[in-house]
Design an enzyme around this catalytic site. Structure first.
Site: not given
Ligand code: PHB
Ligand code: APR
Length: 388
Positions: A72, A200, A292, A296, A383
């Site tokens: 990605h 997000y 989460p 990280k 990120y």
């Molecule tokens: C996930 O795919 O579980 C996931 C992805 C990004 C995040 C947190 C969890 O920031």
């Protein structure tokens, strides 16, 4: 029984450490309280930094990751009814790889088995002792019989609820913690992801995240109250609420299906300092937790054990500098990731206590973030991960 390094915990941190040590010719045995199936049943995040992929390459366990992982080059931020892309590749020259933690764990377990390396699963009453002197030991009960492993070093890779951190005298530990007033309700589903990149979303009803595990498997999250219970959420209620928090375009494209797994995770920031006490090292969730947002947790665990494996290999080659500086070097990276995860969490979630003013501040910051190259780069750089 005797080994050079006794590893407590067969999560991703313990397994990766074992694999890296094997490559350096250092002998290690893992002691894990659960069964292999239990360990594989835990669904966690799935975004790997290039540094983490590099460590998995070094450990010789990345063939499937390279074949099946999804590269990605950016993410989307959704707020105020529109989506805005942050172009990681363009801003930093780097990408992330979407590959579930469960799959990383499975690959590490398979490699460990293929090399005939020893893991004691379903170990009861695990204890660690003697790490303040020169003869550390790990003790446990297996099918009722007492077991003892003598070693040169203990690696505490036993997660937040493990036994290693609490075995250190409280006076030798400093703990920093923030518990958030909300959690994440997650749902895993065998449907194509709603978008080819992660979304997000900051919404007046609360945060949501559209993520994935593969082109046919999706992972979605909703901000929920920390005392919410998963039984209160039917699949239909989850999908209805997710649609409300997405922009109309994405909501219309969402493909729903029965949940394969649904669970609530609390959000916490936590750091224990230092990360070494004599011959005991803490690594991964045993030493620190991040919320989460930004994914990280696994990456931090990987960078800890990357440094630890090198420090231990150097020790057996006659150089103790890595061991002496392990805690300080890890903590510098840990605090940077703590700051980023806390910031991204603060920016994207609804905080009832900050009211309308807090919401306006978030909107102003998001607006700045997506219109300033400097601000977008700061997000992108963190990120994709800072250099080891
Ligand atoms: C996930 O795919 O579980 C996931 C992805 C990004 C995040 C947190 C969890 O920031
Ligand atoms: N004795 C032996 N093993 C233990 C004990 C104990 N007393 N307590 C816990 N364990 C085991 C757990 O069963 C688990 O398998 O230690 C392992 C710890 O694994 P994780 O919790 O997955 O922690 P870690 O390996 O540090 O992985 C880092 O990345 O995405 C993040 O938070 C997420 O799991 C995550 C992490």
């Amino acid at each position: 029984m005797r080994t050079q390094v006794a590893i407590v915990g067969a999560g991703p941190a313990g397994l990766l450490l074992g694999a890296l040590l094997q490559r350096s010719g250092v002998d290690a045995v893992i002691v894990e309280q659960r069964s292999p199936d239990y360990v594989l049943g835990r669904i966690r995040a799935g975004v790997l930094e290039q540094t983490t992929v590099g460590l998995l390459d070094q450990a010789g366990v990345s063939a499937r990751l390279h074949a099946e992982g999804l590269q990605h080059g950016g993410i989307e931020l959704s707020f105020g009814g529109a989506r805005h892309r942050i172009d990681f590749q363009g801003l930093t020259g780097k990408h992330v790889t979407v590959y579930g933690q469960t799959e990383v764990t499975r690959d590490l377990m398979d490699a460990r088995r293929a090399h005939g390396l020893v893991t004691h699963y379903e170990a009861d009453e695990v204890r660690v002792q003697g790490f303040d002197g020169t003869r550390p030991q790990v003790l446990w009960r297996q099918a009722g019989a007492e077991q003892r492993l003598d070693c040169d070093f203990i690696a505490g890779c036993d997660g937040f609820h493990g036994v290693c951190r609490p075995s250190v005298p409280a006076s030798a530990l400093q703990v920093f913690e923030r518990v958030y007033s909300f959690g994440w309700l997650g749902l895993l589903c065998e449907t194509p992801p709603v978008s080819h990149e992660l979304i997000y979303s900051n919404h007046p009803r609360g945060f949501s995240l559209c993520s994935m595990r593969s082109p046919t498997r999706s992972r979605y999250y909703l901000q929920c109250a920390s005392d919410d219970r998963v039984e209160r959420w039917s699949d239909q209620a989850f999908w209805d609420e997710l649609r409300r928090r997405l922009d109309p375009d994405v909501a219309a494209r969402l493909v729903t299906g029965p949940a394969l797994e649904k669970s609530i995770a609390p959000l916490r920031s936590f750091v224990a300092e230092p990360m070494r006490f004599g011959r005991l090292f803490l690594a991964g969730d045993a030493a620190h937790i991040v919320p989460p947002t930004g994914a990280k947790g696994l990456n931090l665990a990987a960078s800890d054990v990357g440094l630890l494996a090198r420090a231990l290999a150097d020790h057996y080659a006659g150089d103790d500098h890595g061991i002496e500086t392990y805690s300080e070097r890890c903590l510098r990276r840990v605090w940077r990731a703590e700051r980023f995860s806390w910031w991204f969490t603060s920016l994207m979630h609804r905080f009832p206590e900050t009211g309308e003013f807090g919401q306006r501040m978030q909107m102003a910051e998001l607006d700045y973030l997506v219109s300033s190259q400097a601000a977008s780069t700061a997000l992108a750089e963190n990120y994709v991960g800072l250099p080891l």
